[in-house]
Scaffold this active site. Structure first.
Site, PDB file in Angstrom:
ATOM      1  N   GLU A 254       0.829  -1.204   0.000  1.00  0.00           N
ATOM      2  CA  GLU A 254       0.000   0.000   0.000  1.00  0.00           C
ATOM      3  C   GLU A 254       0.870   1.262   0.000  1.00  0.00           C
ATOM      4  O   GLU A 254       0.700   2.161  -0.823  1.00  0.00           O
ATOM      5  CB  GLU A 254      -0.904   0.032   1.252  1.00  0.00           C
ATOM      6  CG  GLU A 254      -1.996  -1.006   1.297  1.00  0.00           C
ATOM      7  CD  GLU A 254      -1.555  -2.324   1.916  1.00  0.00           C
ATOM      8  OE1 GLU A 254      -0.326  -2.596   1.933  1.00  0.00           O
ATOM      9  OE2 GLU A 254      -2.425  -3.089   2.363  1.00  0.00           O
TER      10      GLU A 254
ATOM     11  N   GLU B 133      -4.119  -6.704  16.916  1.00  0.00           N
ATOM     12  CA  GLU B 133      -2.935  -7.243  16.243  1.00  0.00           C
ATOM     13  C   GLU B 133      -1.996  -7.855  17.286  1.00  0.00           C
ATOM     14  O   GLU B 133      -1.251  -8.785  16.998  1.00  0.00           O
ATOM     15  CB  GLU B 133      -2.217  -6.139  15.448  1.00  0.00           C
ATOM     16  CG  GLU B 133      -1.259  -6.669  14.401  1.00  0.00           C
ATOM     17  CD  GLU B 133      -0.825  -5.628  13.375  1.00  0.00           C
ATOM     18  OE1 GLU B 133      -1.426  -5.544  12.288  1.00  0.00           O
ATOM     19  OE2 GLU B 133       0.122  -4.884  13.659  1.00  0.00           O
TER      20      GLU B 133
ATOM     21  N   HIS C  13     -26.887   7.152  19.948  1.00  0.00           N
ATOM     22  CA  HIS C  13     -27.967   7.198  18.959  1.00  0.00           C
ATOM     23  C   HIS C  13     -27.733   6.187  17.847  1.00  0.00           C
ATOM     24  O   HIS C  13     -28.401   6.241  16.812  1.00  0.00           O
ATOM     25  CB  HIS C  13     -28.066   8.608  18.381  1.00  0.00           C
ATOM     26  CG  HIS C  13     -28.397   9.629  19.431  1.00  0.00           C
ATOM     27  ND1 HIS C  13     -29.688   9.923  19.801  1.00  0.00           N
ATOM     28  CD2 HIS C  13     -27.594  10.366  20.234  1.00  0.00           C
ATOM     29  CE1 HIS C  13     -29.665  10.835  20.760  1.00  0.00           C
ATOM     30  NE2 HIS C  13     -28.408  11.109  21.052  1.00  0.00           N
TER      31      HIS C  13
ATOM     32  N   LYS D 127      -1.450 -10.941   2.580  1.00  0.00           N
ATOM     33  CA  LYS D 127      -0.568 -10.092   1.756  1.00  0.00           C
ATOM     34  C   LYS D 127      -0.005 -10.908   0.598  1.00  0.00           C
ATOM     35  O   LYS D 127       0.038 -10.453  -0.543  1.00  0.00           O
ATOM     36  CB  LYS D 127       0.621  -9.589   2.593  1.00  0.00           C
ATOM     37  CG  LYS D 127       0.281  -8.552   3.628  1.00  0.00           C
ATOM     38  CD  LYS D 127       1.574  -8.067   4.288  1.00  0.00           C
ATOM     39  CE  LYS D 127       1.306  -7.265   5.533  1.00  0.00           C
ATOM     40  NZ  LYS D 127       2.519  -6.925   6.276  1.00  0.00           N
TER      41      LYS D 127
ATOM     42  N   GLY E  31       5.434  -1.657  14.842  1.00  0.00           N
ATOM     43  CA  GLY E  31       4.715  -0.636  14.074  1.00  0.00           C
ATOM     44  C   GLY E  31       3.590  -0.006  14.871  1.00  0.00           C
ATOM     45  O   GLY E  31       3.434   1.217  14.904  1.00  0.00           O
ATOM     46  N   ARG E  32       2.796  -0.833  15.561  1.00  0.00           N
ATOM     47  CA  ARG E  32       1.621  -0.295  16.259  1.00  0.00           C
ATOM     48  C   ARG E  32       1.967   0.466  17.526  1.00  0.00           C
ATOM     49  O   ARG E  32       1.099   1.033  18.171  1.00  0.00           O
ATOM     50  CB  ARG E  32       0.624  -1.422  16.541  1.00  0.00           C
ATOM     51  CG  ARG E  32       1.175  -2.628  17.258  1.00  0.00           C
ATOM     52  CD  ARG E  32       0.193  -3.797  17.165  1.00  0.00           C
ATOM     53  NE  ARG E  32       0.702  -5.036  17.736  1.00  0.00           N
ATOM     54  CZ  ARG E  32       1.441  -5.908  17.084  1.00  0.00           C
ATOM     55  NH1 ARG E  32       1.810  -5.659  15.832  1.00  0.00           N
ATOM     56  NH2 ARG E  32       1.840  -7.032  17.660  1.00  0.00           N
TER      57      ARG E  32
HETATM   58  O1  F6P Z   1       0.192  -5.669   8.064  1.00  0.00           O
HETATM   59  C1  F6P Z   1       0.397  -5.289   9.372  1.00  0.00           C
HETATM   60  C2  F6P Z   1       1.612  -4.441   9.528  1.00  0.00           C
HETATM   61  O2  F6P Z   1       2.755  -5.188   9.445  1.00  0.00           O
HETATM   62  C3  F6P Z   1       1.542  -3.667  10.829  1.00  0.00           C
HETATM   63  O3  F6P Z   1       2.016  -4.364  11.902  1.00  0.00           O
HETATM   64  C4  F6P Z   1       2.301  -2.428  10.509  1.00  0.00           C
HETATM   65  O4  F6P Z   1       2.009  -1.425  11.407  1.00  0.00           O
HETATM   66  C5  F6P Z   1       1.815  -2.149   9.106  1.00  0.00           C
HETATM   67  O5  F6P Z   1       1.667  -3.429   8.526  1.00  0.00           O
HETATM   68  C6  F6P Z   1       2.696  -1.291   8.261  1.00  0.00           C
HETATM   69  O6  F6P Z   1       3.975  -1.833   8.092  1.00  0.00           O
HETATM   70  P1  F6P Z   1       5.171  -0.958   7.590  1.00  0.00           P
HETATM   71  O7  F6P Z   1       5.377   0.147   8.568  1.00  0.00           O
HETATM   72  O8  F6P Z   1       6.346  -1.871   7.507  1.00  0.00           O
HETATM   73  O9  F6P Z   1       4.812  -0.401   6.234  1.00  0.00           O
END
Ligand code: F6P
Length: 538
Positions: free
Chosen positions: A215, A355, A386, A506, A269-270
């Site tokens: 993405e 996650e 609501h 993926k 990442g999270r």
């Molecule tokens: O698909 C999940 C994930 O791996 C998350 O854990 C992460 O935050 C996100 O994709 C984005 O990953 P990246 O920062 O490597 O693009």
């Protein structure tokens, strides 16, 4: 010592909890209040500008004592030490989990493999500060000499949800820079954002820990193409910034090394908004406010690390969550912030929590025979009242709720704030007390309507009341939930810091894409084949 490996069902305290559950499951929450006038006080705790009332729950003192016993048997105190000391608690990826180091301001070293990581964290903080100041005060110029007015964060998952949630939450503290987020791999989404951005004065921040995420890389390439229609490749260095661990891929993309803010593999990442990934936050509200956010989280870390279990906010909230998830078999938890600023908070928590704890294999690699990660969902109050509150009040499911609200309105809109908070408190009361047949009859409700108008009540909630929405308190609030997630993972005997479950989809998406682009006929199940065929030949 890394995390121990104990099936929670085999722990003595679990068995005691089962017994206790059987003995107490039919006691109504309001009965507890009738029998103990001090309950509200006893089941509340405070920390700085936070007040947490967890008395409206199906718990008593004994449940909490037994949950504490459970946590001790599961070695929670040692696990907390291992977490903060940077041991490899993310075992399947052989990584430490040290996002807490990013908000450490104690001045003490944090060692990873014998090396203090605080100096390099400080270098990144300084770089973020300098860069943010340059953009905000207009010193940094775009390719035609104009100052930057728009910032677009390109990233997904943890590279989007944290920064976008915080940026939205702190809009009150925002400066003149307009901030946008491109996350989804949907061309229309990209174009809608680009439509708002003047090419000469927009800065793009490409955020991807791996720099391989389909993405983000596709969106970044699309944006680069759009940019190069107006500007020359030499201008990229004035408009594109990268945040990643993957320096090689960044330079392949054409981003100047001096425009790179590093990420570390010991930050998931999270949980990454506390480091370079937070750049869009710092650009939007200024580095000083960003640092206040870090400090709030950092001080909540100290609370979590140093406070006895019985007064430890993240631990208490995790106990309550476990109690409903594993004993009452609740499938979900709802989070209702009474603030539009926090409208993205439930979505942020979905990734942080689901996650992390959406796992069905324990630390031995064996299938678990108990429930783990809870579904998290929610929306702001009063809007949610609501929309879906009907089901929470009168539906068949038990849905524990976290209500979050602030004592002060940021614009001092007292009348509105009173109404908003009146709704917050009233909802928690209505959920617990309900309304019975006798009350309805006393109100002259027609007999045939009584069943429909009855509220059984006895529906649990936590109330999180915070002085004011500011960067510091927001940081602390996020950290509460992060540590709740950690604590649950420890007791459930799972690894909370990997996310292998996102990989298969993926890979398969790439296979389907090959079918689209290269006319390949990869093997698929019949349903998927049918969909691919229909898409290709409408
Ligand atoms: O698909 C999940 C994930 O791996 C998350 O854990 C992460 O935050 C996100 O994709 C984005 O990953 P990246 O920062 O490597 O693009």
């Amino acid at each position: 010592m890394t995390l121990v490996n104990k099936n929670p069902l085999k722990l003595e305290a679990w068995k005691k909890l089962e017994k206790h559950f059987k003995a107490t499951k039919n006691i109504r929450i309001d009965e507890y209040f009738k029998n103990n006038f001090c309950r509200a006080k006893e089941m509340s705790c405070s920390w700085e500008g936070f007040f947490i009332d967890y008395s409206k729950n199906k718990i008593d003192k004994k449940s909490l004592l037994l949950l504490k016993e459970l946590a001790l048997e599961a070695n929670l105190p040692e696990a907390i030490k291992a977490y903060f000391k940077g041991e490899q608690i993310n075992k399947t990826e052989k990584r430490a989990v040290l996002h807490t180091a990013l908000r450490n301001f104690c001045g003490k070293p944090i060692l990873l493999d014998g090396k203090d990581i605080m100096p390099e964290i400080q270098v990144v903080r300084n770089k973020m500060k300098k860069f943010s100041n340059k953009i905000i005060n207009g010193q940094w110029k775009g390719y035609t000499g104009k100052r930057i007015t728009h910032v677009v964060n390109i990233g997904i998952g943890g590279s989007d949800l944290g920064p976008s949630m915080v940026t939205e939450a702190l809009s009150f503290y925002k400066n003149h820079i307009k901030t946008y987020f491109i996350s989804n791999i949907e061309g229309d989404h990209v174009i809608e954002v680009l439509k708002k951005c003047p090419v000469e004065s927009t800065l793009f921040i490409i955020v991807s820990k791996t720099f391989t995420t389909q993405e983000t890389i596709s969106n970044a390439n699309r944006v680069k193409k759009w940019f190069l229609k107006s500007a020359s490749p030499n201008s990229i260095s004035k408009h594109f910034i990268a945040i990643s661990t993957n320096l090689e891929k960044i330079s392949e993309f054409g981003i100047n090394q001096k425009n790179v803010f590093p990420m570390k593999d010991w930050v998931g990442g999270r949980f990454s908004l506390w480091g370079a990934v937070g750049l869009s936050i710092s650009l939007s509200v200024g580095y000083e406010n960003y640092e206040r956010l870090l400090k709030g989280a950092g001080n909540m870390d100290l609370h979590f690390k140093n406070t006895p279990i019985e007064n430890n906010i993240p631990i208490i909230l995790s106990f309550i969550s476990l109690w409903y998830n594993n004993f009452y078999k609740s499938e979900s938890e709802v989070v209702i912030p009474y603030s539009e600023y926090l409208k993205n908070f439930p979505a942020y928590l979905q990734q942080a929590s689901m996650e992390s704890n959406g796992k069905s294999v324990d630390r031995n690699g064996s299938q678990v025979d108990y429930q783990t990660g809870t579904l998290i969902w929610g929306a702001t109050g009063t809007n949610a009242q609501h929309a879906f509150f009907q089901l929470i009040h009168q539906g068949t499911k038990l849905i524990p709720a976290d209500f979050i609200g602030f004592k002060t309105s940021l614009y001092n809109e007292r009348e509105h704030q009173d109404k908003l908070m009146a709704n917050f408190f009233a909802q928690t009361e209505a959920l617990m007390i309900g309304k019975n047949e006798d009350e309805l009859k006393n109100e002259d409700v027609a007999n045939e309507l009584v069943p429909f108008k009855t509220f059984k009540g006895n529906r649990p909630s936590n109330s999180i009341l915070i002085e004011k929405l500011n960067p510091y308190n927001l940081g602390a609030l996020i950290a509460i939930y992060e540590h709740k997630i950690f604590t649950l993972g420890v007791i459930w005997n799972i690894y909370s810091y990997d996310q292998w479950g996102v990989e298969l989809g993926k890979k398969l998406a790439n296979k389907v894409l090959e079918d689209f682009e290269l006319e390949k006929n990869n093997p698929h199940d019949m349903s998927t084949k049918q969909l691919i065929k229909l898409y290709k030949n409408p």
